[in-house]
Design a protein around this motif. Sequence first.
Motif, PDB file in Angstrom:
ATOM      1  N   THR A 707      -7.963   4.257   1.037  1.00  0.00           N
ATOM      2  CA  THR A 707      -8.343   4.137   2.339  1.00  0.00           C
ATOM      3  C   THR A 707      -6.960   5.363   3.296  1.00  0.00           C
ATOM      4  N   MET A 708      -5.934   5.544   2.509  1.00  0.00           N
ATOM      5  CA  MET A 708      -4.937   6.260   2.921  1.00  0.00           C
ATOM      6  C   MET A 708      -4.224   5.806   4.077  1.00  0.00           C
ATOM      7  N   GLU A 709      -4.136   4.406   4.035  1.00  0.00           N
ATOM      8  CA  GLU A 709      -3.393   3.966   5.122  1.00  0.00           C
ATOM      9  C   GLU A 709      -2.084   3.096   4.368  1.00  0.00           C
ATOM     10  N   CYS A 710      -0.981   3.006   5.174  1.00  0.00           N
ATOM     11  CA  CYS A 710      -0.033   2.564   4.730  1.00  0.00           C
ATOM     12  C   CYS A 710       0.512   1.126   5.644  1.00  0.00           C
ATOM     13  N   VAL A 711       1.388   0.430   4.598  1.00  0.00           N
ATOM     14  CA  VAL A 711       1.847  -0.716   5.316  1.00  0.00           C
ATOM     15  C   VAL A 711       3.267  -1.016   4.917  1.00  0.00           C
ATOM     16  N   GLU A 712       3.989  -1.896   5.503  1.00  0.00           N
ATOM     17  CA  GLU A 712       5.412  -1.904   5.044  1.00  0.00           C
ATOM     18  C   GLU A 712       5.556  -3.284   4.768  1.00  0.00           C
ATOM     19  N   ILE A 713       6.403  -3.485   3.704  1.00  0.00           N
ATOM     20  CA  ILE A 713       6.541  -4.816   2.951  1.00  0.00           C
ATOM     21  C   ILE A 713       8.098  -5.068   3.173  1.00  0.00           C
ATOM     22  N   SER A 714       8.270  -6.415   3.375  1.00  0.00           N
ATOM     23  CA  SER A 714       9.714  -6.671   3.660  1.00  0.00           C
ATOM     24  C   SER A 714      10.105  -7.467   2.414  1.00  0.00           C
ATOM     25  N   PHE A 715      11.330  -7.356   1.946  1.00  0.00           N
ATOM     26  CA  PHE A 715      11.962  -8.167   0.882  1.00  0.00           C
ATOM     27  C   PHE A 715      13.236  -9.036   1.369  1.00  0.00           C
ATOM     28  N   GLU A 716      13.332  -8.909   2.681  1.00  0.00           N
ATOM     29  CA  GLU A 716      14.572  -9.772   3.283  1.00  0.00           C
ATOM     30  C   GLU A 716      14.476 -11.177   2.632  1.00  0.00           C
ATOM     31  N   ASN A 717      13.277 -11.884   2.427  1.00  0.00           N
ATOM     32  CA  ASN A 717      13.749 -13.219   2.003  1.00  0.00           C
ATOM     33  C   ASN A 717      13.058 -13.067   0.546  1.00  0.00           C
ATOM     34  N   GLU A 718      13.147 -14.256  -0.002  1.00  0.00           N
ATOM     35  CA  GLU A 718      12.679 -14.561  -1.460  1.00  0.00           C
ATOM     36  C   GLU A 718      11.169 -14.222  -1.755  1.00  0.00           C
ATOM     37  N   THR A 719      10.474 -14.283  -0.651  1.00  0.00           N
ATOM     38  CA  THR A 719       9.089 -14.160  -0.973  1.00  0.00           C
ATOM     39  C   THR A 719       8.685 -12.827  -0.072  1.00  0.00           C
ATOM     40  N   PRO A 720       8.103 -11.601  -0.643  1.00  0.00           N
ATOM     41  CA  PRO A 720       7.873 -10.610  -0.066  1.00  0.00           C
ATOM     42  C   PRO A 720       6.737 -10.808   1.156  1.00  0.00           C
ATOM     43  N   SER A 721       6.769 -10.128   2.192  1.00  0.00           N
ATOM     44  CA  SER A 721       5.786 -10.280   3.405  1.00  0.00           C
ATOM     45  C   SER A 721       5.640  -8.922   4.049  1.00  0.00           C
ATOM     46  N   LEU A 722       4.350  -8.862   4.773  1.00  0.00           N
ATOM     47  CA  LEU A 722       4.009  -7.772   5.549  1.00  0.00           C
ATOM     48  C   LEU A 722       4.828  -7.622   6.794  1.00  0.00           C
ATOM     49  N   VAL A 723       5.316  -6.303   7.062  1.00  0.00           N
ATOM     50  CA  VAL A 723       6.110  -6.169   8.322  1.00  0.00           C
ATOM     51  C   VAL A 723       4.871  -5.718   9.333  1.00  0.00           C
ATOM     52  N   THR A 724       4.369  -4.709   9.059  1.00  0.00           N
ATOM     53  CA  THR A 724       3.320  -4.015  10.148  1.00  0.00           C
ATOM     54  C   THR A 724       2.126  -4.050   9.545  1.00  0.00           C
ATOM     55  N   VAL A 725       1.042  -3.853  10.179  1.00  0.00           N
ATOM     56  CA  VAL A 725      -0.236  -3.548   9.840  1.00  0.00           C
ATOM     57  C   VAL A 725      -0.880  -2.477  10.693  1.00  0.00           C
ATOM     58  N   PRO A 726      -1.272  -1.294  10.386  1.00  0.00           N
ATOM     59  CA  PRO A 726      -1.628   0.020  11.007  1.00  0.00           C
ATOM     60  C   PRO A 726      -2.870  -0.566  11.728  1.00  0.00           C
ATOM     61  N   THR A 727      -3.211  -0.471  13.060  1.00  0.00           N
ATOM     62  CA  THR A 727      -4.418  -0.551  13.754  1.00  0.00           C
ATOM     63  C   THR A 727      -4.979   0.681  14.078  1.00  0.00           C
ATOM     64  N   ASP A 728      -4.374   1.650  14.254  1.00  0.00           N
ATOM     65  CA  ASP A 728      -4.923   2.988  14.493  1.00  0.00           C
ATOM     66  C   ASP A 728      -6.208   3.447  13.849  1.00  0.00           C
ATOM     67  N   ASP A 729      -7.121   3.660  14.316  1.00  0.00           N
ATOM     68  CA  ASP A 729      -8.365   4.025  13.500  1.00  0.00           C
ATOM     69  C   ASP A 729      -8.335   5.104  12.800  1.00  0.00           C
ATOM     70  N   SER A 730      -7.562   6.025  13.490  1.00  0.00           N
ATOM     71  CA  SER A 730      -7.328   7.498  12.859  1.00  0.00           C
ATOM     72  C   SER A 730      -6.463   7.270  11.294  1.00  0.00           C
ATOM     73  N   ASN A 731      -5.951   6.216  11.038  1.00  0.00           N
ATOM     74  CA  ASN A 731      -5.238   6.007   9.840  1.00  0.00           C
ATOM     75  C   ASN A 731      -5.830   4.722   8.839  1.00  0.00           C
ATOM     76  N   MET A 732      -7.233   4.830   9.369  1.00  0.00           N
ATOM     77  CA  MET A 732      -8.072   3.908   8.419  1.00  0.00           C
ATOM     78  C   MET A 732      -8.936   4.613   7.666  1.00  0.00           C
ATOM     79  N   ASP A 733      -9.981   4.192   6.927  1.00  0.00           N
ATOM     80  CA  ASP A 733     -10.909   4.735   6.007  1.00  0.00           C
ATOM     81  C   ASP A 733     -11.111   5.939   6.503  1.00  0.00           C
ATOM     82  N   ILE A 734     -10.784   7.058   5.477  1.00  0.00           N
ATOM     83  CA  ILE A 734     -11.127   8.432   5.925  1.00  0.00           C
ATOM     84  C   ILE A 734     -12.318   8.765   4.701  1.00  0.00           C
ATOM     85  N   ALA A 735     -12.428   7.998   3.774  1.00  0.00           N
ATOM     86  CA  ALA A 735     -13.590   8.419   2.646  1.00  0.00           C
ATOM     87  C   ALA A 735     -14.889   9.102   3.282  1.00  0.00           C
ATOM     88  N   SER A 736     -15.249   8.464   4.387  1.00  0.00           N
ATOM     89  CA  SER A 736     -16.454   8.993   4.941  1.00  0.00           C
ATOM     90  C   SER A 736     -16.500  10.447   5.411  1.00  0.00           C
TER      91      SER A 736
END
Length: 736
Positions: A707-736
């Motif tokens: 999909t060519m989109e990025c997410v940020e993963i945090s390792f501040e705690n013992e369990t990795p977690s997502l920080v942000t999920v992009p919602t901009d449509d221009s950053n979503m699936d460009i395969a079409s």
Amino acid sequence: EVKSYYDIYRIREELHRTCYQHPVVNAIGLMLTEALMSASGCLLFRNSLGKYISLSDAVDDMGVYIQLDDNILTLIKHLDDEQLNHAKEILDKVERRGIYSYIGNFQISSKIFPNKIFRTKAVELTCGNQGQDPLQNVFCYTKENLNKATKVSRDQVSTLLPDKFHEHDVRLYCKNRDRKLCSVIRYAFKHWCAKKGYTVPKETVETKPVISQEKGQIPTSSATIKVQDKAPPPLPVPLPVASTSTSNDNNQQNVQSSQVLRETSQNSKRYKQDSVNSDGKEELIVVQTETEWINLSKKFILKNRNFNVQYAHIYAERLLVMLPLVKKAAENRWGKAVAIKNMADIQVDEECIIIGTLFKQMILKPSIVKELSADNGFVPQPARTRYVDPSDKLILEEVSQRITLSGNIDTNMLVTGVVMAARGHEDEKGTFIVSDYCFKDLPPQDVLLLPKEEKFVIFVSGFQLSENSIIFDQMQTFVQSFSPSKLSSNCDKQVQKILSNTIRVLVVGNLVDNSTRSKEFTNQPKYITRKLAPSSIEAMRSVDELLEQIAINVDLDIVPGLNDPSCHMLPQQPLHPSMFPSLSLKKTTHCVTNPYEFQIGHIRFLGTSGQNVDDIAVQSSIDSRLQILENCLSWGVIAPTCPDTLSCYPYVDNDPFVILNTPNIFFAGNQPKFEQRMFEDGKTKIQLICIPAFANSLTCVALNLRTMECVEISFENETPSLVTVPTDDSNMDIAS
């Protein structure tokens, strides 16, 4: 003792398979045979009758034949004869390990193999006469009767004995060592064997090529094959060299290969097979591995480190390469009505276009003279986050002249080293009044074919390890996340999916902290520090131990940064393997250059450890790091401020920082925070990524190749977690 006879023949067969008839040995044998055949007509030997015979005829004359030994190869290499050039090239390849690439093998029931397409070499591996059971010709004595030898039946030995003792093996080789071509051939060879009912060869490449159809377009980074429209597409098998070693009893048929024509472009290779469909129209089948990694950073490898030259050469080379590109962009923007002139031909108040390299005159720019003054007790230069000042001026330079720019141009948004075209006129004071300006257009991108399955590339930078680091726990969590057995079960499902489908990890600079390069240590006399170990050694040892846990599971690319034990000048060379005693033993580890350019499948990546972005940020008023990345693409230079305010090697014949191929991903490491944006310029789409320093953010960036989109993963705690999920449509699936 009877079973020992079988062991003797089994060991003999194993030695032939793994040593005497090893695929590499066969390849070298084929090359030596080809060299000797090529040189046969040039080498004449005198026999006992005084007659001269060729090398190939020496087998019929025992007096000449017994004199031939390995010295014949030395003779070929040292004789001065143009007809021996081909043989010399082959022998040189053998010495440099440029041997034919092993594609695979299949098994036949006879050692006779048609040689209309392949050159063959039959090597018979047997365990007895004509492939018979060796026990049939063995007579044994018993303790009860020491005077009479009798045969021992197979059932008396073991019920687990083999039924066949004779094998024929056809081995396929390709003279061309190009990895992309060999990957396509292996894929085609495997499916050809499956179609013919032969034993399917074991794949030597883990990734599988993907076949997709694109009419009218030929991706420059893939293999292309023209096939019939209604029939199943034939797979490309070029004219390689085959070696047959007798290694099977299965009935085999002749290998039918298709001719492959090779075309080369500046940074890509194409392979075609001529064919048309029933309608007379050509159709293209693209064969490309989805996640194949190709290192494209060869231009950043230094071949000659000569510091006895001036830095003016790199500006001259940059202008030489960019001039026709900027000129074309100017014509596209303003047409040909306005003339493009040299600065020496400009007339006062005459509208024209001039092209040159920008030089930004900055009163606050750091100076070596001022630094030396500070070291000798004078007032030091004040620390600044930016060196811009209202009095800064832009000067456009060409080969023979320079002129000051003014008018409709923002001085604070530009930097030294940018090649541009300016439209305007010269006033009476000799200043060029700019009405508009432009840079070169981005080169068109290759056709972007994204993977069908979700695969991820992880970007991380700025570990900044030192003896005072407090992030070892978070780093341990990060490196263990790529091991399924050590990943926390409480981890978010999306994070689990990302980490379990990661195919590559990029560590983008600054493995160690700047404090490990202490001036107090390096400036002291050696007799004081000879028994002391720099703190960087312990820091690199920690890096080696931590990153080894990643390399066990996925491929790992290590890009040097400003603080790392590598020369600070761009392009920074790969870190030496001796710095990673354990990590360097892993084949998945790749020490690469900075900048780093590579390709995964059809996706082209280009990025740095962030020095270029950081330097432009202090030399201009551009606040957004993403905007700086976008400007670098628009300017057509990775690091335009080299060598003015950013150190680099004094290139003479080329400027490696010029962007001649538009990437799909443009990234920079060690940035203040994570940012991403899809930059679009006409038909060009480029994902811009700023990777935060792990020491400050405790995060990494995951790029979804589908999909060519990025997410940020945090390792501040013992369990990795997502920080942000992009919602901009221009950053979503460009395969079409």
